[in-house]
Design an enzyme around this catalytic site. Structure first.
Site, PDB file in Angstrom:
ATOM      1  N   ASP A   1       0.877  -1.166   0.000  1.00  0.00           N
ATOM      2  CA  ASP A   1       0.000   0.000   0.000  1.00  0.00           C
ATOM      3  C   ASP A   1       0.918   1.221   0.000  1.00  0.00           C
ATOM      4  OD1 ASP A   1      -2.132   1.685  -0.088  1.00  0.00           O
ATOM      5  OD2 ASP A   1      -3.195   0.820   1.611  1.00  0.00           O
TER       6      ASP A   1
HETATM    7  C1  BGC Z   1      -5.014   3.275   0.027  1.00  0.00           C
HETATM    8  C2  BGC Z   1      -5.147   2.211  -1.061  1.00  0.00           C
HETATM    9  C3  BGC Z   1      -5.042   2.857  -2.411  1.00  0.00           C
HETATM   10  C4  BGC Z   1      -3.721   3.603  -2.493  1.00  0.00           C
HETATM   11  C5  BGC Z   1      -3.466   4.249  -3.833  1.00  0.00           C
HETATM   12  C6  BGC Z   1      -3.801   4.150  -0.179  1.00  0.00           C
HETATM   13  O1  BGC Z   1      -3.777   5.235   0.704  1.00  0.00           O
HETATM   14  O2  BGC Z   1      -4.972   2.644   1.275  1.00  0.00           O
HETATM   15  O3  BGC Z   1      -6.351   1.508  -0.905  1.00  0.00           O
HETATM   16  O4  BGC Z   1      -5.149   1.894  -3.420  1.00  0.00           O
HETATM   17  O5  BGC Z   1      -3.705   4.615  -1.511  1.00  0.00           O
HETATM   18  O6  BGC Z   1      -4.278   5.318  -4.068  1.00  0.00           O
END
Ligand code: BGC
Length: 732
Positions: free
Chosen positions: A277
């Protein structure tokens, strides 16, 4: 990596499997260490639109083969330009994966995922994702960071809007459907995208519902509650997974070897790619499990995580780690092979520009049939929470007044995580009502978003309502207080919306509430002051027409809650599959029984709850046998009858209780569900098949198995509304 195992391999035509594998092997032979590491580096395109220097730095990194994938690129030209740099400038010309958060539609925004789960119709979600993929792929994306398959029983957590609620069974059904929807028939078709099941694992259990918080779940809860939708996604052939931000057993998920290498890549033999993530590799430093960026990179890669989203610890540190023998060449090659394989599956080597077709983009976005599907999805997701005195449906001839700023907000009709959705494309409740009735509807905002009221705003609303036959008041949450980084400690209506509703309820005009929300809310006072409540969640671009059709009876509501509504926040976490205690609440005599002294144990609206404009009666729950051996099946059939005056769709819910186990088993848990459409007076037999594997759990021997013994099978309209129970046995 096995592409022939019928999982990820099902998304590629037979003839192409060997070809992809040999192309990947040949590339690996030609790649330098730096080029390999580049494939594991994912950069955000925010920087191109940031300062000029940042843009130039990203461009040269791509041209030098130091970037394997991108996220957050929006305009088509930027995406094409960066792809061109990768393909035409980098030494080996390896195309980029281009990812984006397509959470409930691209430009055609569908109801939020939690709402879709309220339909209990996974086919609906599959169709929604098929459309989302078609639009996203036409806009230059080949990868989506969805579905989120985190199970959660804590509505304080803002991200419950992205998931399918509290049940691993319902969650698994939706996870599979979404993966199929995104990935289509063949990943090399230009209207499919690689899906990503996230966040692995147990992010839905953040303590106190506080975003990014610690997770503390037992191995049993992890296995029984949080892992099943991930395993279902892997079985459905999902091409990627994303690490969670949280710790499990105090080890950050990105660096959790037994979770990633052990469960995901070992037990489940996952052959796709695992992405971190946002900066979660680096955040091992903040968690206090890595001293520095080098150790963070080492732990993540060693654990089996593959791609570094945005923290750049891998690009900086992995070459050194491999050279000095801290990370083996095999592990590096395994990670790179996974990345190249999904690129091969997507057909990027044959045509890296297949996703940049301006004409296709023009045709796909918000196409009529996409809007039509979004409207159907919205209708199916609405839950009639209560309808005392059959207040709904409304008579289209009645003088209707509309109150509530949410009724007039495009942004909140769309909901959180709808980046490419434009508020002006959303049809609001106000617009939907006026166009359905073909006349102006008197309207007062009543509050300022998210919920501030003044004496004057209440007075104006009351005045608007007073002359009407019925007042429809739209209350609830704005999109901005739901989603990521939007945990709430208080899950009542925000601001002073309550004052407004209570003022309306004191008028002589009957009041109907339409609830817009991204999570279950604690609204027992609303249930007391207003006879009819229709929960429409954040319903998407076609929300307005769907609300109008439902309020006036053209559509009969059939949604059921995928997550319990607590009666007060103090009950949280709560879910239908609670365990019994040694002091059952029913043994009221002693006083020393499980419960609160100031609140009930039961939710305000239970899991599975949802009313209709018609009624369904269940008779004759019959079992084909009252005992099965392992390997045998049992058929359970219930007769459902539409006992009302209009046609409707029923969701028949089957729950099970394992009476005695090596571990304490839930009082009831969802086992299966079926939907049935019936005309007034029509009856149908609804069968399900039960196998011993459906009764399995994480036993005291730490294995996934069904234990012989007795089981109660229940059929009901909701977890708290069971119509019939029959007992059967699983034999030794
Ligand atoms: C979130 C993810 C997301 C990623 C990219 C993160 O802050 O937890 O679910 O896919 O950002 O935008």
């Amino acid at each position: 990596m096995p592409l022939s195992d019928g999982r990820l391999g099902q998304y590629v035509a037979d003839g192409r499997r060997a070809e992809i594998q040999s192309r990947v092997s040949s590339l690996l032979e030609q790649m330098t260490l730096e080029e390999k590491v580049g494939q594991l580096n994912q950069r955000s395109v925010h920087f191109v639109t940031g300062t000029e220097d940042e843009g130039a730095a990203l461009e040269s990194a791509v041209a030098d083969g130091e970037v394997g994938s991108l996220l957050n690129a929006t305009d088509l030209e930027t995406k094409r330009h960066l792809q061109q740099l990768a393909v035409e400038e980098s030494r080996l010309g390896i195309p980029l994966l281009i990812g984006f958060d397509v959470i409930h539609g691209y430009e055609t925004i569908f109801p939020i995922p939690l709402a879709q789960a309220a339909s209990w119709n996974p086919d609906l979600a599959e169709r929604a994702e098929r459309i989302a993929a078609t639009e996203a792929a036409a806009a230059g994306h080949n990868w989506t960071f969805a579905p989120m398959v985190d199970v959660s029983r804590d509505p304080r957590w803002g991200r419950v809007m992205e998931g399918a609620g509290e049940s691993p069974v319902l969650g698994s059904a939706f996870a599979e459907a979404r993966v199929r929807g995104f990935q289509g028939e063949d990943l090399s078709d230009p209207d499919t995208v690689l899906a990503c099941a996230k966040h692995f694992a147990a992010y839905g259990a953040v303590e106190g519902g506080r975003e990014y918080n610690t997770v503390n779940v037992s191995e049993t809860a992890l296995r029984e509650r949080h892992l099943p939708p991930f395993e279902a996604s892997v079985q459905a052939g999902v091409g990627s997974l994303m690490n969670a931000f949280n710790v499990h057993e105090r080890i950050p998920a990105s660096g959790h070897e037994s979770l990633v290498d052990g469960v995901l890549k070992g037990d489940w033999d996952f052959s796709g790619v695992l992405v971190s993530d946002w900066a979660s590799f680096r955040e091992q430093i903040q968690h206090g499990t890595a001293t520095d960026r080098r150790e963070a990179a080492r732990k993540a890669i060693e654990a089996g995580s593959d791609i570094d989203m945005a923290s750049e610890v891998v690009i900086d540190e992995l070459p050194g780690l491999v050279r000095e023998g801290d990370i083996s060449e095999e592990r590096l090659d395994d990670a790179v092979r996974r990345v190249l394989t999904v690129k091969g599956l997507l057909g990027l080597f044959e045509d890296p520009y297949r996703y940049f077709d301006a004409e296709r983009r023009e045709e796909a976005m918000l196409a009529d049939e996409h809007r039509e599907a979004a409207r159907e999805a919205a209708c199916e997701s609405f839950v009639l929470l209560q309808n005392e005195g059959d207040r709904l449906p409304l008579d289209p001839e009645a003088d209707v007044a509309l109150v509530g700023a949410l009724a007039d907000s495009g942004e909140d009709t769309l909901g959180a995580w709808s980046f490419e959705g434009r508020p002006e494309d959303a049809i609001t409740v106000r617009e939907g009502l006026e166009s359905f009735l073909d006349r102006a509807v008197p309207f007062a905002p009543g509050y300022e978003l998210p919920g501030e009221v003044t004496e004057a705003s209440i007075e104006a609303a009351v005045e608007t309502a007073t002359d009407a036959d019925v007042a429809v008041t739209v209350v609830g949450e704005t999109a901005a207080i739901t989603g990521e980084a939007a945990s709430r400690a208080d899950i009542d209506l925000p601001g002073h919306q309550r004052r407004l509703v209570e003022a309306l309820a004191e008028t002589d005009t009957p009041v109907v509430a339409v609830l817009m929300n991204g999570r279950p809310l604690a609204i027992d006072w609303l249930a007391e002051s207003v006879p009819a409540i229709l929960d429409v969640w954040h319903p998407g671009v076609e929300g307005g027409p769907a609300v109008a059709e439902t309020l006036f009876g053209e559509h009969v509501p059939a949604g059921h809650l995928p997550m319990s509504f607590p009666s007060s926040v103090g009950q949280v976490p709560l879910a239908h599959d609670r365990l019994p205690t040694g002091r059952p609440a029913e043994d009221a005599e002693s006083g020393y029984t499980t419960g609160y002294i100031d609140a009930p144990n039961e939710p305000l609206f239970a899991f599975g709850h949802g009313q209709s404009y018609t009624g369904f009666a269940y008779t004759d729950l019959t079992l084909s046998t009252d005992a099965i051996d392992a390997g045998e099946t049992l058929e359970a059939t219930v007769t459902v009858e539409n006992v009302g005056d209009v046609a409707g769709r029923d969701v028949v819910q089957f729950y099970v209780r394992d009476l005695v186990g090596s571990r304490s088993r839930p009082e009831k848990e969802l086992l299966d569900f079926e939907t049935v459409e019936l005309a007034p007076g029509e009856r149908a037999d609804v069968p399900i098949t039960i196998e011993d594997t459906d009764l399995a759990f994480w036993t005291a021997d730490r294995e996934w198995a069904a234990e012989p013994g007795e089981f109660d099978l229940m059929v009901g309209h909701a977890a708290d509304d069971i119509a019939h129970t029959e007992r059967f046995a699983l034999l030794e």
